[in-house]
Design a protein around this motif. Structure first.
Motif, PDB file in Angstrom:
ATOM      1  N   ALA A 118       0.808  -1.231   0.000  1.00  0.00           N
ATOM      2  CA  ALA A 118       0.000   0.000   0.000  1.00  0.00           C
ATOM      3  C   ALA A 118       0.837   1.275   0.000  1.00  0.00           C
ATOM      4  O   ALA A 118       0.324   2.345   0.326  1.00  0.00           O
ATOM      5  CB  ALA A 118      -0.973   0.008   1.183  1.00  0.00           C
ATOM      6  N   PHE A 119       2.108   1.171  -0.373  1.00  0.00           N
ATOM      7  CA  PHE A 119       2.939   2.388  -0.432  1.00  0.00           C
ATOM      8  C   PHE A 119       2.435   3.310  -1.539  1.00  0.00           C
ATOM      9  O   PHE A 119       2.050   2.859  -2.617  1.00  0.00           O
ATOM     10  CB  PHE A 119       4.395   2.011  -0.707  1.00  0.00           C
ATOM     11  N   LYS A 120       2.448   4.612  -1.256  1.00  0.00           N
ATOM     12  CA  LYS A 120       2.052   5.622  -2.235  1.00  0.00           C
ATOM     13  C   LYS A 120       3.281   6.447  -2.615  1.00  0.00           C
ATOM     14  O   LYS A 120       3.954   6.997  -1.746  1.00  0.00           O
ATOM     15  CB  LYS A 120       0.952   6.530  -1.673  1.00  0.00           C
ATOM     16  N   LYS A 121       3.533   6.514  -3.911  1.00  0.00           N
ATOM     17  CA  LYS A 121       4.736   7.185  -4.393  1.00  0.00           C
ATOM     18  C   LYS A 121       4.651   8.695  -4.172  1.00  0.00           C
ATOM     19  O   LYS A 121       3.575   9.274  -4.017  1.00  0.00           O
ATOM     20  CB  LYS A 121       4.947   6.892  -5.878  1.00  0.00           C
ATOM     21  N   ASN A 122       5.839   9.320  -4.152  1.00  0.00           N
ATOM     22  CA  ASN A 122       5.946  10.769  -4.055  1.00  0.00           C
ATOM     23  C   ASN A 122       6.351  11.360  -5.398  1.00  0.00           C
ATOM     24  O   ASN A 122       7.072  10.724  -6.172  1.00  0.00           O
ATOM     25  CB  ASN A 122       6.979  11.165  -3.005  1.00  0.00           C
ATOM     26  N   ARG A 123       5.893  12.573  -5.648  1.00  0.00           N
ATOM     27  CA  ARG A 123       6.272  13.287  -6.869  1.00  0.00           C
ATOM     28  C   ARG A 123       6.894  14.622  -6.493  1.00  0.00           C
ATOM     29  O   ARG A 123       6.230  15.476  -5.899  1.00  0.00           O
ATOM     30  CB  ARG A 123       5.042  13.527  -7.744  1.00  0.00           C
ATOM     31  N   PRO A 124       8.183  14.818  -6.834  1.00  0.00           N
ATOM     32  CA  PRO A 124       8.817  16.105  -6.522  1.00  0.00           C
ATOM     33  C   PRO A 124       8.256  17.214  -7.403  1.00  0.00           C
ATOM     34  O   PRO A 124       8.050  17.024  -8.603  1.00  0.00           O
ATOM     35  CB  PRO A 124      10.300  15.849  -6.811  1.00  0.00           C
ATOM     36  N   LEU A 154      -4.248  -7.949  -0.694  1.00  0.00           N
ATOM     37  CA  LEU A 154      -3.485  -6.805  -0.216  1.00  0.00           C
ATOM     38  C   LEU A 154      -3.311  -5.820  -1.367  1.00  0.00           C
ATOM     39  O   LEU A 154      -3.241  -6.225  -2.530  1.00  0.00           O
ATOM     40  CB  LEU A 154      -2.113  -7.224   0.311  1.00  0.00           C
ATOM     41  N   GLU A 155      -3.251  -4.545  -1.039  1.00  0.00           N
ATOM     42  CA  GLU A 155      -2.970  -3.530  -2.056  1.00  0.00           C
ATOM     43  C   GLU A 155      -1.465  -3.368  -2.198  1.00  0.00           C
ATOM     44  O   GLU A 155      -0.756  -3.133  -1.212  1.00  0.00           O
ATOM     45  CB  GLU A 155      -3.596  -2.188  -1.668  1.00  0.00           C
ATOM     46  N   GLY A 156      -0.970  -3.507  -3.407  1.00  0.00           N
ATOM     47  CA  GLY A 156       0.450  -3.331  -3.652  1.00  0.00           C
ATOM     48  C   GLY A 156       0.828  -1.859  -3.763  1.00  0.00           C
ATOM     49  O   GLY A 156      -0.012  -0.958  -3.755  1.00  0.00           O
ATOM     50  N   SER A 157       2.117  -1.598  -3.873  1.00  0.00           N
ATOM     51  CA  SER A 157       2.620  -0.247  -4.083  1.00  0.00           C
ATOM     52  C   SER A 157       2.147   0.279  -5.431  1.00  0.00           C
ATOM     53  O   SER A 157       1.961  -0.487  -6.385  1.00  0.00           O
ATOM     54  CB  SER A 157       4.144  -0.261  -4.029  1.00  0.00           C
ATOM     55  N   ASN A 158       1.931   1.593  -5.524  1.00  0.00           N
ATOM     56  CA  ASN A 158       1.546   2.183  -6.811  1.00  0.00           C
ATOM     57  C   ASN A 158       2.760   2.702  -7.589  1.00  0.00           C
ATOM     58  O   ASN A 158       2.607   3.479  -8.519  1.00  0.00           O
ATOM     59  CB  ASN A 158       0.502   3.282  -6.624  1.00  0.00           C
TER      60      ASN A 158
END
Length: 260
Positions: free
Chosen positions: A33-39, A218-222
């Motif tokens: 369930a990790f959510k990516k960051n965008r600079p 489970l929800e995987g990382s996006n």
């Protein structure tokens, strides 16, 4: 220090931070369930040499002007809360959230945190917790000797009793925020509410725009690894080009000092 060096240095700092963000995304490509960051970047205030529209004579205003930028900075590290891939596990205590919402958990200090990590387990008291032991809210207790655990899409938790009848054990809820990007990430797949996120609103899954709960998933990382690798290459190239600007300015300053 020469202004050109300061401008180039701001670029090096910004591109370095961008590489840090991308590296963290890649490192968490398999985190549940990790959510990516965008600079996100902004240019710094401009140095005004000649004001645009300044009067040249009594009857004429300057059609242009001369302003010089002073560099760039990373202004935001935005969390992207798009849906991750749903991974089938067939484990009764695994949950995925499909759509909006977070599970609420109670921290040891009594405060609440929020997560989309549905990798649940049962502690020694029969209570549903995260893998780190934090209690899921509202509390759900599974009686000893109960049959298989069943969690419906609307969060209803039930199990068969010792006499074979189905018993409802509780109701899982989801918490939604008007601005999820304003949540404060704490590690361990947890977020804390902030002024920027707004107050959380608890509700029943599948109602009022909230997502559904899926047992045995489970929800995987996006994080898209290919996309992040492309971003990494772009950030690396930008860093290298900006470092060449530093070298060019340094050579120019050496030439000026020899001629002075």
């Amino acid at each position: 220090m020469d202004m050109a060096l300061l401008i180039a240095k701001s670029g090096l700092d910004a591109h370095h931070k961008s590489i840090e963000v991308i590296s963290n995304n890649l490192a968490n490509s398999n985190t549940t369930a990790f959510k990516k960051n965008r600079p996100e970047f902004q240019d710094l205030p401009y140095q005004v040499i000649s004001q645009k529209g300044a009067p040249v004579t009594q009857d004429i205003d300057s059609p242009g002007g001369l302003v010089i930028g002073t560099g760039t900075k990373m202004a935001n590290n935005k969390k992207i809360f798009t849906q991750g891939t749903l991974i089938q596990t067939d484990n009764a205590t695994d949950l995925s959230i499909q759509g909006r919402g977070f599970l609420k958990v109670q921290l040891p200090n009594g405060n609440y945190a929020y997560t989309r990590d549905g990798n649940l387990t049962v502690n020694g008291q029969g209570q549903l917790t995260l893998s780190n032991g934090y209690l899921v809210q509202p509390p759900i207790t599974i009686p000893q000797g109960s049959g298989p655990l069943m969690i419906a899409k609307d969060g209803t938790v039930s199990a068969s009793g010792t006499d074979g009848t189905i018993q409802t054990l509780g109701q899982l809820t989801l918490t939604d925020f008007i601005n999820p990007d304003g949540l404060d990430p704490q590690g361990e797949n947890l977020y804390l509410q902030t002024v920027a996120s707004g107050n959380g609103t608890d509700g029943t899954p599948m109602l009022n725009g909230l997502g559904s709960l899926n047992q045995g998933q489970l929800e995987g990382s996006n994080v898209n690894v290919v996309e992040e690798m492309v971003n990494l290459i772009e950030a690396q190239r930008a860093f290298e080009v900006t470092s060449k600007a530093v070298s060019a300015v340094d050579n120019m300053l050496q030439t000026l000092s020899r001629e002075a």
